[in-house]
Design a protein around this motif. Structure first.
Motif, PDB file in Angstrom:
ATOM      1  N   ILE A   8       0.866  14.697   3.371  1.00 54.52           N
ATOM      2  CA  ILE A   8       0.158  13.779   2.374  1.00 54.52           C
ATOM      3  C   ILE A   8       0.643  12.206   3.055  1.00 54.52           C
ATOM      4  CG2 ILE A   8       0.239  12.781   0.043  1.00 54.52           C
ATOM      5  CD1 ILE A   8       1.511  15.476  -0.855  1.00 54.52           C
ATOM      6  N   GLY A  11      -0.215   7.364   7.797  1.00 47.97           N
ATOM      7  CA  GLY A  11      -0.148   6.365   8.290  1.00 47.97           C
ATOM      8  C   GLY A  11       0.554   7.069   9.534  1.00 47.97           C
ATOM      9  N   GLY A  14       2.279  10.288   9.096  1.00 47.90           N
ATOM     10  CA  GLY A  14       1.485  11.530   8.816  1.00 47.90           C
ATOM     11  C   GLY A  14       0.623  11.988  10.038  1.00 47.90           C
ATOM     12  N   GLU A  33      -5.273  11.217   2.296  1.00 48.82           N
ATOM     13  CA  GLU A  33      -4.955   9.968   2.373  1.00 48.82           C
ATOM     14  C   GLU A  33      -5.419   9.043   1.157  1.00 48.82           C
ATOM     15  OE1 GLU A  33      -3.044   7.444   4.020  1.00 48.82           O
ATOM     16  OE2 GLU A  33      -4.165   6.330   2.735  1.00 48.82           O
ATOM     17  N   LYS A  34      -4.797   8.358   0.327  1.00 52.82           N
ATOM     18  CA  LYS A  34      -5.223   7.936  -0.836  1.00 52.82           C
ATOM     19  C   LYS A  34      -6.231   6.924  -0.567  1.00 52.82           C
ATOM     20  CE  LYS A  34      -1.262   4.762  -1.718  1.00 52.82           C
ATOM     21  NZ  LYS A  34      -1.903   3.590  -1.413  1.00 52.82           N
ATOM     22  N   ALA A  45       2.022  -3.637  11.187  1.00 55.18           N
ATOM     23  CA  ALA A  45       3.294  -3.729  11.689  1.00 55.18           C
ATOM     24  C   ALA A  45       3.120  -4.772  13.247  1.00 55.18           C
ATOM     25  CB  ALA A  45       3.708  -2.209  12.227  1.00 55.18           C
ATOM     26  N   VAL A 178      -2.810  11.845  -4.057  1.00 57.78           N
ATOM     27  CA  VAL A 178      -1.855  12.986  -4.526  1.00 57.78           C
ATOM     28  C   VAL A 178      -0.946  12.363  -5.723  1.00 57.78           C
ATOM     29  CG1 VAL A 178       0.101  14.542  -4.078  1.00 57.78           C
ATOM     30  CG2 VAL A 178      -1.925  14.475  -2.555  1.00 57.78           C
ATOM     31  N   ALA A 206       4.428  12.193   3.825  1.00 61.49           N
ATOM     32  CA  ALA A 206       4.613  10.985   4.692  1.00 61.49           C
ATOM     33  C   ALA A 206       4.040   9.798   4.143  1.00 61.49           C
ATOM     34  CB  ALA A 206       3.904  11.413   6.009  1.00 61.49           C
ATOM     35  N   THR A 207       4.374   9.406   3.144  1.00 60.97           N
ATOM     36  CA  THR A 207       3.920   8.723   2.028  1.00 60.97           C
ATOM     37  C   THR A 207       4.374   7.314   2.011  1.00 60.97           C
ATOM     38  OG1 THR A 207       5.037  10.030   0.392  1.00 60.97           O
ATOM     39  CG2 THR A 207       2.412  10.236   0.527  1.00 60.97           C
ATOM     40  N   GLY A 230       6.328  -7.431   4.257  1.00 58.52           N
ATOM     41  CA  GLY A 230       6.629  -8.261   5.624  1.00 58.52           C
ATOM     42  C   GLY A 230       5.252  -8.859   5.907  1.00 58.52           C
ATOM     43  N   LEU A 307       3.846  -3.149   3.417  1.00 52.85           N
ATOM     44  CA  LEU A 307       4.841  -2.792   2.745  1.00 52.85           C
ATOM     45  C   LEU A 307       5.549  -1.744   3.540  1.00 52.85           C
ATOM     46  CD1 LEU A 307       3.004  -2.528  -0.679  1.00 52.85           C
ATOM     47  CD2 LEU A 307       4.559  -4.079   0.181  1.00 52.85           C
ATOM     48  N   TYR A 334      11.341   2.054   7.314  1.00 49.11           N
ATOM     49  CA  TYR A 334      11.520   0.614   7.214  1.00 49.11           C
ATOM     50  C   TYR A 334      11.053  -0.281   8.232  1.00 49.11           C
ATOM     51  CZ  TYR A 334      14.019  -3.287   5.502  1.00 49.11           C
ATOM     52  OH  TYR A 334      14.311  -4.843   5.075  1.00 49.11           O
ATOM     53  N   ASN A 336      11.135   0.260  11.479  1.00 43.03           N
ATOM     54  CA  ASN A 336      11.173   0.973  12.918  1.00 43.03           C
ATOM     55  C   ASN A 336       9.876   2.228  12.902  1.00 43.03           C
ATOM     56  OD1 ASN A 336      14.166  -0.004  12.667  1.00 43.03           O
ATOM     57  ND2 ASN A 336      12.987  -0.622  14.385  1.00 43.03           N
TER      58      ASN A 336
HETATM   59  P1  FAD Z   1       2.281   3.707   6.086  1.00 41.89           P
HETATM   60  O1  FAD Z   1       1.469   3.197   7.325  1.00 41.89           O
HETATM   61  O2  FAD Z   1       2.296   2.749   4.821  1.00 41.89           O
HETATM   62  O3  FAD Z   1       1.506   4.942   5.634  1.00 41.89           O
HETATM   63  C1  FAD Z   1       1.585   5.641   4.518  1.00 41.89           C
HETATM   64  C2  FAD Z   1       0.017   6.383   3.984  1.00 41.89           C
HETATM   65  O4  FAD Z   1       0.497   6.965   2.731  1.00 41.89           O
HETATM   66  C3  FAD Z   1      -0.513   5.207   3.488  1.00 41.89           C
HETATM   67  O5  FAD Z   1      -1.874   5.082   4.238  1.00 41.89           O
HETATM   68  C4  FAD Z   1      -1.137   5.388   2.103  1.00 41.89           C
HETATM   69  O6  FAD Z   1      -2.181   5.000   1.671  1.00 41.89           O
HETATM   70  C5  FAD Z   1      -0.448   6.984   2.179  1.00 41.89           C
HETATM   71  N1  FAD Z   1      -0.260   7.410   0.729  1.00 41.89           N
HETATM   72  C6  FAD Z   1       0.937   7.014  -0.100  1.00 41.89           C
HETATM   73  N2  FAD Z   1       0.727   7.683  -1.273  1.00 41.89           N
HETATM   74  C7  FAD Z   1       0.026   8.560  -1.220  1.00 41.89           C
HETATM   75  C8  FAD Z   1      -0.577   9.587  -1.791  1.00 41.89           C
HETATM   76  N3  FAD Z   1       0.308   9.721  -3.270  1.00 41.89           N
HETATM   77  N4  FAD Z   1      -1.449  10.457  -2.089  1.00 41.89           N
HETATM   78  C9  FAD Z   1      -2.019  10.051  -0.577  1.00 41.89           C
HETATM   79  N5  FAD Z   1      -1.847   9.263   0.358  1.00 41.89           N
HETATM   80  C10 FAD Z   1      -0.834   8.390   0.001  1.00 41.89           C
HETATM   81  N6  FAD Z   1       7.721  -0.888  13.104  1.00 41.89           N
HETATM   82  C11 FAD Z   1       8.301  -0.717  14.293  1.00 41.89           C
HETATM   83  O7  FAD Z   1       8.701   0.215  14.785  1.00 41.89           O
HETATM   84  N7  FAD Z   1       7.982  -2.036  15.135  1.00 41.89           N
HETATM   85  C12 FAD Z   1       7.437  -3.148  14.671  1.00 41.89           C
HETATM   86  O8  FAD Z   1       7.407  -3.991  15.229  1.00 41.89           O
HETATM   87  C13 FAD Z   1       7.432  -3.095  13.196  1.00 41.89           C
HETATM   88  N8  FAD Z   1       6.836  -4.310  12.645  1.00 41.89           N
HETATM   89  C14 FAD Z   1       6.650  -4.412  11.513  1.00 41.89           C
HETATM   90  C15 FAD Z   1       6.194  -5.589  10.845  1.00 41.89           C
HETATM   91  C16 FAD Z   1       5.791  -5.767   9.531  1.00 41.89           C
HETATM   92  C17 FAD Z   1       5.278  -7.009   9.088  1.00 41.89           C
HETATM   93  C18 FAD Z   1       5.736  -4.579   8.721  1.00 41.89           C
HETATM   94  C19 FAD Z   1       5.190  -4.641   7.220  1.00 41.89           C
HETATM   95  C20 FAD Z   1       6.150  -3.230   9.158  1.00 41.89           C
HETATM   96  C21 FAD Z   1       6.667  -3.126  10.421  1.00 41.89           C
HETATM   97  N9  FAD Z   1       7.112  -2.087  11.189  1.00 41.89           N
HETATM   98  C22 FAD Z   1       7.577  -2.061  12.379  1.00 41.89           C
HETATM   99  C23 FAD Z   1       7.478  -0.851  10.174  1.00 41.89           C
HETATM  100  C24 FAD Z   1       6.377   0.316  10.340  1.00 41.89           C
HETATM  101  O9  FAD Z   1       5.117  -0.522   9.951  1.00 41.89           O
HETATM  102  C25 FAD Z   1       6.520   1.352   9.180  1.00 41.89           C
HETATM  103  O10 FAD Z   1       7.891   1.542   9.374  1.00 41.89           O
HETATM  104  C26 FAD Z   1       5.462   2.392   9.485  1.00 41.89           C
HETATM  105  O11 FAD Z   1       4.245   1.920   9.677  1.00 41.89           O
HETATM  106  C27 FAD Z   1       5.679   3.361   8.445  1.00 41.89           C
HETATM  107  O12 FAD Z   1       4.867   4.389   8.487  1.00 41.89           O
HETATM  108  P2  FAD Z   1       3.987   5.153   7.521  1.00 41.89           P
HETATM  109  O13 FAD Z   1       3.181   6.164   7.957  1.00 41.89           O
HETATM  110  O14 FAD Z   1       5.443   5.929   6.615  1.00 41.89           O
HETATM  111  O15 FAD Z   1       3.602   4.282   6.353  1.00 41.89           O
END
Ligand code: FAD
Ligand code: GLY
Length: 378
Positions: A8, A11, A14, A33-34, A45, A178, A206-207, A230, A307, A334, A336
């Motif tokens: 799930i 990003g 996932g 993916e929602k 990022a 989900v 991986a939400t 951010g 976010l 967060y 990274n």
């Molecule tokens: P996301 O990319 O947010 O993906 C989660 C996904 O889950 C989304 O697409 C969402 O729609 C989906 N989802 C959520 N709930 C559901 C549900 N119930 N059903 C189906 N789908 C769902 N990291 C670095 O390593 N280097 C950097 O330089 C860096 N710079 C950053 C700068 C900014 C301004 C920001 C905001 C973040 C930065 N980060 C950086 C952090 C990094 O972007 C995040 O830690 C990372 O993208 C998280 O990945 P993720 O897949 O967990 O989350």
């Protein structure tokens, strides 16, 4: 026979897990993916792969970050071969600038503990900085150079990962949210969307910042992951102003191959509000000009917000939750998550495919905040 896995969240986390599971032989993978894949934090990022510049101290989190960073050269090469997409891994390195006494003592402290670990780190004099990066402010007193802190084009990275999934038969279902995980006899057996319940042997959440909004059976997810906004602004430059990623105690600059110069970032607790603000654009511009004064002439070409997924101690959450079998959480990366994607994927797939435990699961387990079992029903 490999298990059927439901992921799930589309990003970077996932999608990287989907790729690694496939590489380890899993053939029945569905990703829900929602909205659209790769459009949330992973899109917003800055793409810095900078464990050494960001770390405050040695320890498990620093090791996790450095190990994941070391995966990147092979990760980028493989993705190019697998998908034809160049994710633009830039290995020029990162400079951390000191402007005042406090920055200088932070630089000295960081140099001391990192040099002891044997990692590449170099102290640079003010003159030498201006030789390497002539546009940098004359006010800089000293800097650290991190040869192995790199950057990547994170939007191309998620595109490549999605492409890998498409080419290799991962069933990607976008616009599929989900709401609840279905739990029977202490085991997760499926995910409920508004249209249907999708079953699987194993489920990976991986939400990102939305993880706590999903119900686990009849109860709330026993894990608090909060969104931390951010914002970044981007300038567009016709000529190369800087070649390194430039960091400081008040912000960073990331030069991109396409001519954009990113300036970030804000850290704001505003719930799920992804608006961009004038206040942020003014303060980020001011920060950018302090690092590189000639930016003052440049227009802001773009601004965006994302976010970050944040758990109470700012560290990732990897492993099971609430004593429920068959569920693996990979979230709260967060600041990274881009950096940590390849190692998170490897650790997750090793666990799901071979049952291999990692010492990182004990350190970053979800129930470090809560009792181990919360009495979850169906
Ligand atoms: P996301 O990319 O947010 O993906 C989660 C996904 O889950 C989304 O697409 C969402 O729609 C989906 N989802 C959520 N709930 C559901 C549900 N119930 N059903 C189906 N789908 C769902 N990291 C670095 O390593 N280097 C950097 O330089 C860096 N710079 C950053 C700068 C900014 C301004 C920001 C905001 C973040 C930065 N980060 C950086 C952090 C990094 O972007 C995040 O830690 C990372 O993208 C998280 O990945 P993720 O897949 O967990 O989350
Ligand atoms: N790691 C950079 C940021 O979160 O802004």
């Amino acid at each position: 026979m490999h298990p059927e896995v439901l992921i799930i969240g589309g990003g970077v986390i996932g999608l990287s897990i989907a790729r690694e599971l496939h590489k380890q032989g899993v053939r029945r993978i569905t990703l829900l993916e929602k909205k659209a894949c790769g459009q949330e934090a992973s899109w917003a990022a800055a793409g810095m792969l900078s464990p050494q510049v960001e770390a405050d101290e040695p320890g498990a989190f620093f090791d996790l970050c450095c190990t994941s960073r070391d995966f990147y050269p092979a990760f980028a090469d493989e993705l190019l071969e697998e998908t034809g997409i160049n994710v633009e891994l830039d290995r020029t390195g990162t400079l951390y600038l000191a402007f005042n006494d406090k920055d200088v003592s932070e630089i000295n402290r960081r140099f001391e503990w990192q040099e002891n670990t044997g990692l590449a780190i170099e102290v640079i004099s003010a003159n030498e900085i201006r030789h390497r990066e002539p546009s940098i402010s004359q006010d800089v007193r000293k800097a650290l150079f991190f040869q192995n802190d790199w950057q990547i084009e994170n939007r191309k990275l998620t595109s490549a990962l999605k492409r890998y999934a498409e080419i290799n038969g991962v069933d990607i279902r976008e616009n599929t949210q989900v709401e609840r995980l279905v739990v029977e006899n202490g085991r997760v057996v499926g995910a409920k969307t508004p249209e249907s319940t999708i079953t699987a042997d194993l489920i990976v959440a991986a939400t990102g910042a939305w993880t706590s909004l999903i119900k686990l059976g009849d109860v709330d997810m026993p894990l608090e992951v909060e969104p931390v906004r951010g914002q970044i602004i981007a300038f567009r430059s016709m000529h190369t102003l800087i070649t390194h990623v430039i960091c400081s105690s008040f912000g960073y600059l990331v030069p991109r191959l396409d001519g954009r110069l990113l300036a970030g970032s804000t850290t704001e607790n505003v719930n799920f509000d992804k608006s961009v603000t004038e206040t942020a654009s003014v303060s980020l511009r001011k920060m950018a000009c302090k690092l590189v004064p000639s930016i003052d002439d440049m227009e802001i070409a773009d601004q965006w917000a994302g976010l970050r997924p944040f758990a109470a101690d700012g560290l990732p959450v990897l492993g099971s939750v609430g004593g429920v079998e068959g569920l693996f959480i990979a979230t709260a990366h967060y600041r990274n998550g881009i950096l940590l994607a390849p190692l998170t994927a490897k650790l997750t797939a090793d666990k799901l495919v071979n049952g291999t435990d990692s010492h990182y699961f004990a350190r970053f387990r979800a129930d470090r905040f809560y009792p181990r079992s919360v009495g979850i029903g169906s």
